[in-house]
Design an enzyme around this catalytic site. Structure first.
Site, PDB file in Angstrom:
ATOM      1  N   SER A  55      15.560 -48.177  27.723  1.00 42.48           N
ATOM      2  CA  SER A  55      15.078 -47.026  26.958  1.00 42.48           C
ATOM      3  C   SER A  55      15.791 -46.874  25.624  1.00 42.48           C
ATOM      4  O   SER A  55      15.385 -46.067  24.792  1.00 42.48           O
ATOM      5  CB  SER A  55      15.267 -45.748  27.785  1.00 42.48           C
ATOM      6  OG  SER A  55      16.642 -45.542  28.070  1.00 42.48           O
ATOM      7  N   CYS A 108      25.280 -48.369  40.974  1.00 36.10           N
ATOM      8  CA  CYS A 108      26.663 -48.055  40.610  1.00 36.10           C
ATOM      9  C   CYS A 108      27.025 -46.643  41.056  1.00 36.10           C
ATOM     10  O   CYS A 108      27.952 -46.032  40.525  1.00 36.10           O
ATOM     11  CB  CYS A 108      26.868 -48.216  39.101  1.00 36.10           C
ATOM     12  SG  CYS A 108      25.818 -47.163  38.085  1.00 36.10           S
TER      13      CYS A 108
END
Length: 435
Positions: free
Chosen positions: A292, A380
């Site tokens: 993005s 993560c």
């Protein structure tokens, strides 16, 4: 090594002929620490509640939460970042801690010995231990040098990019001692530039500001090239995400490169080209990087140029979920698809929503993998442990109507050591499936 006596700390001007002006400023800061009681033996004491589990601290757990402590008026008045002695309910000394009464994690363990002096010599010795591990692991000085509690520096991250180091002081004690940290870092590693990165949620939870700074030397004017997994990555150390590059995925990118020979590759949440550039270095026929951030994709393009793979590399800016849907509608297929999103479950309250997001990502990515191809899914999020992340990924693949076999489970590289008592340090998981 820069080891200073008490006399030298109280009289830093005596050392002016031996050190640079930046080092002298650090020495004067150290002298102020001594005079202000930060590194003397007259330390405040904080006490565990009678029902607190003393054994876990004796076994090495590095954090003490507010509900585990007797937070009386005296404890609440301790200045954030101060050093204190952690005691059992029976007033038995357990450890030396740094205290922030305003944080949910009130105390962080610095040393098991309550009498340790947190001074320049202590910081230097800790950094030398951390550096010795990295120099054994890597031929070039590009790695995570300090991984917080696992390297004995609670709340501190230091990434090294050749002659430049980037510090993230995510705890008040580290912010208070930033000059000492910087001086020791220069003395131990010989870097000629030290930057402070103040971005991130962790600092706000500690009540710290978000101001970046150049602590030593001159900041690089252009992105720093980093060779890793056979590829070249461009790290923007001032305006990039986090410290500029994610070293933790190095072993997982290397594994993906083994699957990539002759493959068409899709790298979603690519950042500066993470898996895509590694795959091209491994012989992929083509790679598409999706992110993005236009700035990150521009750095990925620069990395492709530096690695000589621009003819096989392309980028696409957009929301990952929307791009995955559009690619499926267009009939696109790939031999290797990898999704490495930001933390969908950054905390325990966000866990269930995060697991649903990981499942959705797997469901949308799986149809893009050609028969016999490979799907890599990463997380993560420390709140989503391996078992739950794996279950969410397998559900998503199944709901896409695909059969799968898990062929590899990867974690962060060894420059991101895991603290054995702290699940949060075991945050990165990478699952590779054959579909």
């Amino acid at each position: 090594m820069l080891a200073l006596t008490n006399f030298e700390l109280h009289h830093p001007a005596l050392l002016c002929k031996s050190f640079s002006s930046g080092a002298i400023e650090a020495l004067e800061f150290c002298a102020n620490c001594v005079r202000g009681g930060m590194i003397n033996s007259e330390r405040p004491r904080i006490r565990l509640r009678p029902n607190a589990m003393v054994q876990k601290f004796r076994h090495g757990f590095p954090w003490v939460y507010d509900n585990e402590l007797v937070m009386d008026r005296r404890s609440r008045k301790i200045a954030p970042g101060s050093f204190a002695v952690l005691e059992s309910a029976e007033r038995q000394p357990l450890a030396l801690v740094t205290v922030n009464p305003a944080s949910k994690i009130v105390a962080r363990v610095l040393a098991r010995d309550p009498e340790v002096q947190i001074d320049q010599a202590w910081i230097t010795a800790q950094l030398q231990t951390a550096l010795a591990l990295r120099e054994r692991l890597y031929d070039a000085p590009f790695y995570r040098l300090v991984h917080a509690e696992a390297d004995g520096f609670p709340g501190v991250i230091i990434d090294r990019f050749g002659d430049t180091a980037v510090i993230q002081p995510n705890a008040v004690w580290a912010e208070n001692c930033i000059e000492m940290l910087c001086a020791a870092l220069v003395a131990v590693t010989g870097v000629n530039c030290v930057l402070k990165n103040a971005a991130g949620r962790a600092r706000s939870l500690e009540g710290l500001d978000g101001e970046n700074a150049v602590l030593f030397g001159a900041a690089p004017e252009t992105p720093v090239p980093v060779e890793m997994s056979g590829a070249v990555y461009m790290a923007d150390l001032q305006a990039g995400q986090k410290t500029g590059l994610f070293y933790d995925q190095r072993p997982n990118q290397a594994f993906a490169a083994k699957l990539a020979k002759g493959a068409r590759v899709l790298d979603v949440f690519s950042h500066v080209g993470g898996f895509a550039l590694a795959a091209l270095a491994g012989g992929a026929s083509a790679a598409l990087a999706v992110d993005s951030s236009a700035a990150a994709l521009e750095l990925a393009q620069q990395g492709a140029e530096a690695g000589g793979v621009t003819a096989r590399f392309d980028t696409r800016k957009g929301d990952a979920f929307e791009v995955l849907g559009a690619l499926a509608e267009s009939g696109a297929r790939f031999d290797l698809v990898i999704c490495d999103p930001p933390a969908f479950a950054a905390s325990k309250p966000a866990l269930e929503a995060g697991l649903r997001a990981y499942e959705k990502l797997a469901r949308l990515a799986a149809p893009l993998v050609d028969e016999g191809g490979y799907l890599g899914l990463c997380s993560c999020s420390h709140a989503a442990d391996l078992t739950r992340f794996r279950a969410a990924s397998i559900r998503g693949i199944g709901r896409a109507g695909r059969a799968s076999a898990l062929i590899h489970t990867g974690f962060a590289g060894p420059d991101h050591p895991v603290h054995p008592q702290l699940a949060e340090s075991h945050y990165l998981k990478a699952l590779f499936f054959r579909l």
